[in-house]
Design a protein around this motif. Structure first.
Motif, short mmCIF file in Angstrom:
data_model
loop_
_atom_site.label_atom_id
_atom_site.label_comp_id
_atom_site.label_asym_id
_atom_site.label_seq_id
_atom_site.Cartn_x
_atom_site.Cartn_y
_atom_site.Cartn_z
N ALA A 192 0.76 -1.02 -0.01
CA ALA A 192 -0.19 0.00 -0.13
C ALA A 192 0.78 1.34 -0.10
O ALA A 192 1.83 1.21 0.72
CB ALA A 192 -0.96 0.19 1.22
N SER A 193 0.29 2.39 -0.66
CA SER A 193 1.21 3.48 -0.71
C SER A 193 0.91 4.34 0.55
O SER A 193 -0.05 4.06 1.25
CB SER A 193 0.81 4.38 -2.15
OG SER A 193 -0.47 4.73 -1.80
N ALA A 233 -0.05 7.17 0.56
CA ALA A 233 -1.39 7.84 0.75
C ALA A 233 -2.48 7.04 1.05
O ALA A 233 -3.54 7.69 1.47
CB ALA A 233 -1.63 8.46 -0.45
N ASP A 234 -2.46 5.93 1.07
CA ASP A 234 -3.48 4.96 1.75
C ASP A 234 -3.64 4.84 3.24
O ASP A 234 -4.53 4.42 3.84
CB ASP A 234 -3.39 3.24 1.24
CG ASP A 234 -3.42 3.43 -0.37
OD1 ASP A 234 -4.17 4.13 -0.85
OD2 ASP A 234 -2.72 2.33 -0.73
N THR A 235 -2.77 5.34 4.07
CA THR A 235 -2.75 5.40 5.55
C THR A 235 -2.35 6.87 5.94
O THR A 235 -1.72 7.57 5.18
CB THR A 235 -1.75 4.46 6.13
OG1 THR A 235 -0.28 4.86 5.43
CG2 THR A 235 -2.10 3.05 5.60
N ASP A 241 3.11 12.79 -8.28
CA ASP A 241 4.26 12.82 -7.76
C ASP A 241 5.69 12.72 -8.87
O ASP A 241 6.72 12.80 -8.28
CB ASP A 241 4.48 11.53 -6.73
CG ASP A 241 4.46 10.26 -7.41
OD1 ASP A 241 3.78 10.06 -8.52
OD2 ASP A 241 5.13 9.37 -7.04
N ASP A 279 -2.41 18.93 -6.34
CA ASP A 279 -1.46 17.65 -6.09
C ASP A 279 -0.02 18.25 -6.65
O ASP A 279 0.92 17.66 -6.07
CB ASP A 279 -2.09 16.62 -6.59
CG ASP A 279 -3.19 15.84 -5.83
OD1 ASP A 279 -3.59 16.33 -4.90
OD2 ASP A 279 -3.11 14.52 -6.01
N GLU A 289 -3.28 16.73 1.84
CA GLU A 289 -3.18 15.30 1.66
C GLU A 289 -3.45 14.99 0.18
O GLU A 289 -4.55 15.51 -0.28
CB GLU A 289 -4.21 14.40 2.50
CG GLU A 289 -3.91 14.59 3.73
CD GLU A 289 -2.85 13.68 4.30
OE1 GLU A 289 -2.33 12.83 3.31
OE2 GLU A 289 -2.05 13.81 5.21
N ARG A 295 -2.82 8.96 -4.78
CA ARG A 295 -1.65 8.16 -3.99
C ARG A 295 -0.38 8.25 -4.50
O ARG A 295 -0.14 8.56 -5.79
CB ARG A 295 -2.23 6.85 -3.68
CG ARG A 295 -1.81 5.96 -4.88
CD ARG A 295 -2.41 4.40 -4.38
NE ARG A 295 -2.00 3.60 -5.31
CZ ARG A 295 -1.73 2.24 -5.05
NH1 ARG A 295 -2.15 1.76 -4.13
NH2 ARG A 295 -1.51 1.15 -6.08
N GLU A 296 0.51 8.36 -3.80
CA GLU A 296 2.14 8.16 -4.09
C GLU A 296 2.20 6.90 -5.26
O GLU A 296 1.67 5.68 -4.73
CB GLU A 296 2.85 8.14 -3.21
CG GLU A 296 4.41 8.29 -3.34
CD GLU A 296 5.03 8.49 -2.30
OE1 GLU A 296 6.54 8.55 -2.21
OE2 GLU A 296 4.65 9.04 -1.00
N SER A 297 2.86 6.99 -6.12
CA SER A 297 2.96 5.86 -7.05
C SER A 297 3.99 4.84 -6.48
O SER A 297 4.64 4.89 -5.35
CB SER A 297 3.74 6.43 -8.29
OG SER A 297 4.98 6.91 -7.88
#
Length: 430
Positions: free
Chosen positions: A23-24, A26-28, A289, A334, A408, A412-414
């Motif tokens: 998980a990236s 950005a998922d947490t 990103d 972003d 945020e 999400r980050e790649s």
């Protein structure tokens, strides 16, 4: 571009690995303390002459457009420049990039159109009066029809003719405090000349050599007129193997650059292989990103030069929802977030231009819509500038020096960025 497409397609075999990818970030939830950009950071908008002016004189691209969607009056910047410059100023923009059209000011060899030169005088005057800095592009893929007739950049005469044109424009605006772009995306300029049948791949090395010499000559002319001027030739960032495209042009002019101008549109990673869509005109999923890794790549390559994002923008197809569902607000915020991250990591990034202020002619079609202000060039005879959500977003970003510290990212980050492999994958942003 065909080789690039094959490289992208070969990555599809890696797709099954993505199911097991971690998980990236950005998922947490993560504590985010991104700092604003410095007060002297430059916020801009970008445009080009042929794409936005309309009333276009004979040129290579006017001829090409006859077999595509016809350019017509574009969004009529030629007569509405005061309105557009005011719209940019209202957002707090500090840099207004526009192009001087060689075909407009020199319609025949050695014949200068004083009325058209006066038009550009007034554009510069409006930009300055609005408190903005001009960023002047000398060549944005367009040259006069008479230059095309002599073989374009296949001819040594074009090198001499361009140098004479550059000297005329540089002397006219040397005291404006302008930043300068000699050639817009030289690698794609040559590609489009080949794609439109004006040159062959065999001609390409000699064309690049002439354009590099033309850049160097223009650079010297600019610095003779104004030693403090900032000059670049902005490059189209192509992920996966940027060094390959650099070798075609930017490496040959590296000693005549005052800053590195970067155009970033497409990302690539193990969990985002959609850049392959761009080859067929489809919209790729955004990878914000990637702008961080593009900046890091050029910071490592040119450690003594500041970096400037000369173009970054988001297209829709006739304002329809994008495949990735991203809004223009989310796209801008972003990407700016990742620029702030780059600056925090010591990368000397000095400016950002959004492409573009208004929708325009995207080299054969009005379907792609990049504008902060949307304009229906095909069916609206009044060419009304309608604000998108990006106007408020960019206004807020400029006023705040970037996004808030607790921002945020939406995207999400790649997973394993392939912007500059293997470094961008093995050493992700901290």
């Amino acid at each position: 571009m065909r080789a690039f497409s094959r490289l992208l397609a070969s990555l599809v075999v890696l797709a099954p690995l993505l199911a097991a990818a971690p998980a990236s970030a950005a998922d947490t939830p993560a504590e985010n303390t991104v700092a604003p950009l410095p007060d002297d950071f430059l916020w801009g908008v970008a445009s080009s002459g042929f794409q936005s002016e309309g009333s276009n004189p004979d040129s290579n691209w006017l001829r090409y457009s006859e077999s595509k969607e016809h350019v017509g009056n574009a969004v009529d910047f030629r007569h509405r420049y005061a309105e557009d410059i005011a719209l940019a100023a209202d957002m707090g923009v500090e840099v207004y990039r526009f192009g001087v059209e060689w075909a407009r000011v020199e319609p025949a060899p050695g014949e200068w159109d004083e009325a058209e030169l006066a038009y550009y005088d007034d554009v510069v005057r409006h930009v300055l009066d609005a408190g903005m800095k001009p960023m002047i592009t000398l060549n944005h893929w367009v040259h006069p029809g008479w230059v095309a007739d002599q073989g374009g950049w296949k001819s040594d005469d074009t090198l001499a003719d361009f140098t004479a044109y550059a000297e005329r424009i540089v002397q006219r605006y040397a005291d404006s405090g302008a930043m300068w772009v000699t050639f817009n995306e030289a690698t794609l300029y040559v590609y489009h000349e080949i794609d439109n049948g004006a040159a062959t791949w065999f001609d390409a090395p000699w064309i690049f050599d002439r354009i590099a010499k033309a850049h160097n000559a223009a650079y010297d002319l600019i610095h003779e007129a104004n030693p403090d001027a900032m000059v670049t030739s902005n490059l189209a960032f192509i992920p996966l193997s940027p060094w390959l495209f650099d070798a075609a042009f930017i490496d040959g002019i590296r000693h005549r650059l005052d800053f590195v101008g970067i155009d970033y549109y497409l990302g690539l990673s193990l969990d985002n292989l959609t850049a392959a869509r761009a080859v067929t005109g489809e919209l790729a999923d955004a990878q914000p990103d990637g702008i961080y890794y593009a900046l890091r790549y050029y910071a490592n390559k040119f450690p003594d030069l500041p970096l400037y994002i000369v173009e970054n923008g988001m297209a829709t197809h006739d304002n329809a929802e994008r495949p990735d569902g991203l809004s223009r607000t989310e796209f801008i915020e972003d990407h700016v977030y990742w620029i702030q991250r780059a600056a925090e990591d010591g990368i000397d990034v000095i400016g950002y231009n959004y492409w573009s202020l208004t929708d325009n002619y995207e080299w054969g079609s009005y379907t792609p819509r990049f504008g902060l202000y949307t304009v229906d060039a095909v069916t609206d005879p009044d060419l009304v500038r309608q604000p998108t959500d990006g106007v408020a977003a960019y206004t807020g970003v400029i006023a705040g020096g970037g996004v808030p510290g607790d921002y945020e990212p939406v995207v999400r980050e790649s997973v394993c960025s392939l912007i500059d492999p293997p470094l961008s994958c093995l050493v992700p942003a901290a």
